[in-house]
Design a protein around this motif. Structure first.
Motif, mmCIF file in Angstrom:
data_model
loop_
_atom_site.group_PDB
_atom_site.id
_atom_site.type_symbol
_atom_site.label_atom_id
_atom_site.label_comp_id
_atom_site.label_asym_id
_atom_site.label_seq_id
_atom_site.Cartn_x
_atom_site.Cartn_y
_atom_site.Cartn_z
ATOM 1 N N TYR A 82 0.874 -1.168 0.000
ATOM 2 C CA TYR A 82 0.000 0.000 0.000
ATOM 3 C C TYR A 82 0.910 1.216 0.000
ATOM 4 C CZ TYR A 82 -3.176 3.677 1.444
ATOM 5 O OH TYR A 82 -3.891 4.843 1.504
ATOM 6 N N SER A 83 0.628 2.181 -0.857
ATOM 7 C CA SER A 83 1.461 3.381 -0.939
ATOM 8 C C SER A 83 0.578 4.610 -0.990
ATOM 9 C CB SER A 83 2.345 3.323 -2.195
ATOM 10 O OG SER A 83 3.267 4.390 -2.210
ATOM 11 N N ARG B 181 4.520 -18.154 -4.523
ATOM 12 C CA ARG B 181 5.586 -18.991 -3.960
ATOM 13 C C ARG B 181 6.281 -18.285 -2.804
ATOM 14 N NH1 ARG B 181 7.130 -23.024 -7.750
ATOM 15 N NH2 ARG B 181 5.159 -23.680 -8.685
ATOM 16 N N GLY B 182 6.068 -16.989 -2.696
ATOM 17 C CA GLY B 182 6.631 -16.179 -1.626
ATOM 18 C C GLY B 182 5.958 -14.819 -1.629
ATOM 19 N N LEU B 183 6.089 -14.084 -0.536
ATOM 20 C CA LEU B 183 5.401 -12.804 -0.376
ATOM 21 C C LEU B 183 6.357 -11.762 0.172
ATOM 22 C CD1 LEU B 183 2.813 -11.004 -0.079
ATOM 23 C CD2 LEU B 183 2.526 -12.048 2.185
ATOM 24 N N ILE B 184 6.330 -10.565 -0.429
ATOM 25 C CA ILE B 184 7.057 -9.419 0.109
ATOM 26 C C ILE B 184 6.038 -8.305 0.302
ATOM 27 C CG2 ILE B 184 8.999 -7.851 -0.172
ATOM 28 C CD1 ILE B 184 10.273 -9.887 -2.039
ATOM 29 N N LEU B 185 5.851 -7.902 1.555
ATOM 30 C CA LEU B 185 4.751 -7.033 1.968
ATOM 31 C C LEU B 185 5.273 -5.651 2.333
ATOM 32 C CD1 LEU B 185 1.650 -7.311 2.715
ATOM 33 C CD2 LEU B 185 2.444 -7.722 5.057
ATOM 34 N N GLY B 186 4.649 -4.591 1.796
ATOM 35 C CA GLY B 186 5.115 -3.239 2.061
ATOM 36 C C GLY B 186 4.017 -2.273 2.460
ATOM 37 N N SER B 187 4.363 -1.362 3.359
ATOM 38 C CA SER B 187 3.428 -0.326 3.812
ATOM 39 C C SER B 187 4.208 0.871 4.312
ATOM 40 C CB SER B 187 2.558 -0.860 4.954
ATOM 41 O OG SER B 187 1.840 0.192 5.592
ATOM 42 N N PRO B 188 3.656 2.080 4.153
ATOM 43 C CA PRO B 188 4.275 3.230 4.820
ATOM 44 C C PRO B 188 4.074 3.125 6.329
ATOM 45 C CG PRO B 188 2.207 3.862 3.784
ATOM 46 C CD PRO B 188 2.468 2.452 3.381
ATOM 47 N N VAL B 189 4.886 3.849 7.066
ATOM 48 C CA VAL B 189 4.763 3.901 8.523
ATOM 49 C C VAL B 189 3.538 4.736 8.890
ATOM 50 C CG1 VAL B 189 5.824 4.764 10.654
ATOM 51 C CG2 VAL B 189 7.235 3.632 8.918
ATOM 52 N N ARG B 190 2.723 4.210 9.765
ATOM 53 C CA ARG B 190 1.591 4.953 10.325
ATOM 54 C C ARG B 190 1.652 4.827 11.843
ATOM 55 N NH1 ARG B 190 1.683 6.872 6.158
ATOM 56 N NH2 ARG B 190 0.087 7.033 4.545
ATOM 57 N N PHE B 191 2.247 5.837 12.488
ATOM 58 C CA PHE B 191 2.389 5.835 13.949
ATOM 59 C C PHE B 191 3.063 4.549 14.431
ATOM 60 C CE2 PHE B 191 -1.295 8.562 13.032
ATOM 61 C CZ PHE B 191 -0.830 9.751 13.569
ATOM 62 N N GLY B 192 4.115 4.148 13.739
ATOM 63 C CA GLY B 192 4.871 2.974 14.133
ATOM 64 C C GLY B 192 4.228 1.650 13.772
ATOM 65 N N ASN B 193 3.237 1.704 12.881
ATOM 66 C CA ASN B 193 2.501 0.495 12.510
ATOM 67 C C ASN B 193 2.224 0.534 11.014
ATOM 68 O OD1 ASN B 193 0.842 -1.827 12.687
ATOM 69 N ND2 ASN B 193 0.045 -1.155 14.665
ATOM 70 N N ASN C 5 4.912 -22.280 5.322
ATOM 71 C CA ASN C 5 6.236 -22.630 4.783
ATOM 72 C C ASN C 5 6.625 -21.887 3.507
ATOM 73 O OD1 ASN C 5 6.827 -24.319 6.907
ATOM 74 N ND2 ASN C 5 6.018 -26.128 5.871
ATOM 75 N N LYS C 6 5.930 -20.803 3.204
ATOM 76 C CA LYS C 6 6.344 -19.950 2.090
ATOM 77 C C LYS C 6 7.207 -18.812 2.654
ATOM 78 C CE LYS C 6 2.329 -20.947 -0.794
ATOM 79 N NZ LYS C 6 1.203 -20.397 -1.570
ATOM 80 N N PRO C 7 8.272 -18.406 1.953
ATOM 81 C CA PRO C 7 9.131 -17.332 2.466
ATOM 82 C C PRO C 7 8.457 -15.970 2.344
ATOM 83 C CG PRO C 7 9.869 -17.974 0.289
ATOM 84 C CD PRO C 7 8.766 -18.935 0.666
ATOM 85 N N ALA C 8 8.754 -15.098 3.286
ATOM 86 C CA ALA C 8 8.145 -13.767 3.293
ATOM 87 C C ALA C 8 9.134 -12.729 3.801
ATOM 88 C CB ALA C 8 6.889 -13.759 4.167
ATOM 89 N N ALA C 9 8.922 -11.494 3.385
ATOM 90 C CA ALA C 9 9.731 -10.362 3.836
ATOM 91 C C ALA C 9 8.843 -9.123 3.852
ATOM 92 C CB ALA C 9 10.925 -10.151 2.910
ATOM 93 N N VAL C 10 9.341 -8.049 4.473
ATOM 94 C CA VAL C 10 8.553 -6.825 4.621
ATOM 95 C C VAL C 10 9.410 -5.606 4.287
ATOM 96 C CG1 VAL C 10 6.895 -7.748 6.294
ATOM 97 C CG2 VAL C 10 9.079 -6.854 7.111
ATOM 98 N N PHE C 11 8.745 -4.501 3.900
ATOM 99 C CA PHE C 11 9.455 -3.248 3.608
ATOM 100 C C PHE C 11 8.572 -2.053 3.931
ATOM 101 C CE2 PHE C 11 7.302 -4.426 -0.300
ATOM 102 C CZ PHE C 11 6.958 -3.245 -0.945
ATOM 103 N N THR C 12 9.214 -0.892 4.162
ATOM 104 C CA THR C 12 8.455 0.278 4.593
ATOM 105 C C THR C 12 9.162 1.577 4.229
ATOM 106 O OG1 THR C 12 7.243 1.224 6.491
ATOM 107 C CG2 THR C 12 9.496 0.515 6.904
ATOM 108 N N SER C 13 8.463 2.686 4.409
ATOM 109 C CA SER C 13 9.006 4.027 4.191
ATOM 110 C C SER C 13 8.401 4.974 5.218
ATOM 111 C CB SER C 13 8.657 4.505 2.773
ATOM 112 O OG SER C 13 9.054 5.848 2.580
ATOM 113 N N SER C 14 9.230 5.918 5.688
ATOM 114 C CA SER C 14 8.733 6.907 6.649
ATOM 115 C C SER C 14 9.244 8.288 6.285
ATOM 116 C CB SER C 14 9.184 6.553 8.079
ATOM 117 O OG SER C 14 10.592 6.613 8.184
#
Length: 198
Positions: free
Chosen positions: A11-12, A71-83, A106-115
């Motif tokens: 979400y951006s 086969r895998g997920l990389i999830l991203g969101s901006p920072v909203r009050f530390g969440n 058992n699928k690999p996952a990672a996360v990313f963000t911007s503030s």
């Protein structure tokens, strides 16, 4: 069954997270696996979807099947009050069917963000996004310190996941180090997916 792909779901609001998603997708595609980039609609104050089912531009909205077959997920969101942003939380709250059937186990996952500030809650936001993925039984992967940019960065970048410092006006472009870390994170999840599949 669709051909193998890694889902980059984000979400951006200001555009920085969308830019990160594009760089992460490039890292995935360096491995020969498709990067499927999807987003989620904004929600209203009473937490209902506030946009039509098809976005006017950009990536399509994510469906349950996009998640089910990745086969895998990389999830991203901006920072909203530390969440994470409400729109992403709202979407994840609707994935109970996948949790009940263990589709993401058992699928690999990672996360990313911007503030917009350098210490604006990037790490807590990354950790908050990990929680529902752990409940889904996914295998979380951060960014290892074997990536030299993690030590060289003067802006974003954490071992918990890629991050970006967008500045007070949300107009700072991604740094060279942030871009390199986006590529590395995408590549890592794709390679982990290949190894787990084998």
């Amino acid at each position: 069954m669709p051909s193998p792909y890694i889902l980059v779901l984000y979400y951006s609001h200001g555009g920085a997270v969308a830019s990160m998603a594009e760089h992460i997708a490039r890292g995935i595609e360096k491995t020969g696996i498709e990067a499927r980039v999807r987003t989620v609609p904004s929600v209203s104050a009473d937490t209902h979807s506030s946009q039509s089912d098809i976005p006017e531009s950009g990536p399509l909205y994510c469906t349950e099947d996009d998640l089910r077959h990745c086969r895998g997920l990389i999830l991203g969101s901006p920072v909203r009050f530390g969440n994470m942003a409400a729109a992403m939380k709202y979407f994840l709250d609707g994935t109970t069917n996948l949790w009940l059937t263990g589709e993401l186990v058992n699928k690999p996952a990672a996360v990313f963000t911007s503030s917009s500030s350098l210490h604006g809650g990037q790490e807590s936001t990354l950790l908050s996004m990990m929680l529902p993925l752990l409940h889904h039984g996914m295998i979380m992967a951060g960014v290892p310190y074997t990536e030299p940019e993690l030590m060289d960065t003067q802006s974003g970048g954490t071992p918990y996941g890629v991050s970006h410092f967008a500045g007070k006006q949300n107009n700072l472009p991604l740094s060279n180090e942030e871009i390199a870390l986006c590529h590395a994170q995408g590549k890592r999840i794709a390679q982990l997916a290949q190894r787990l599949e084998a």
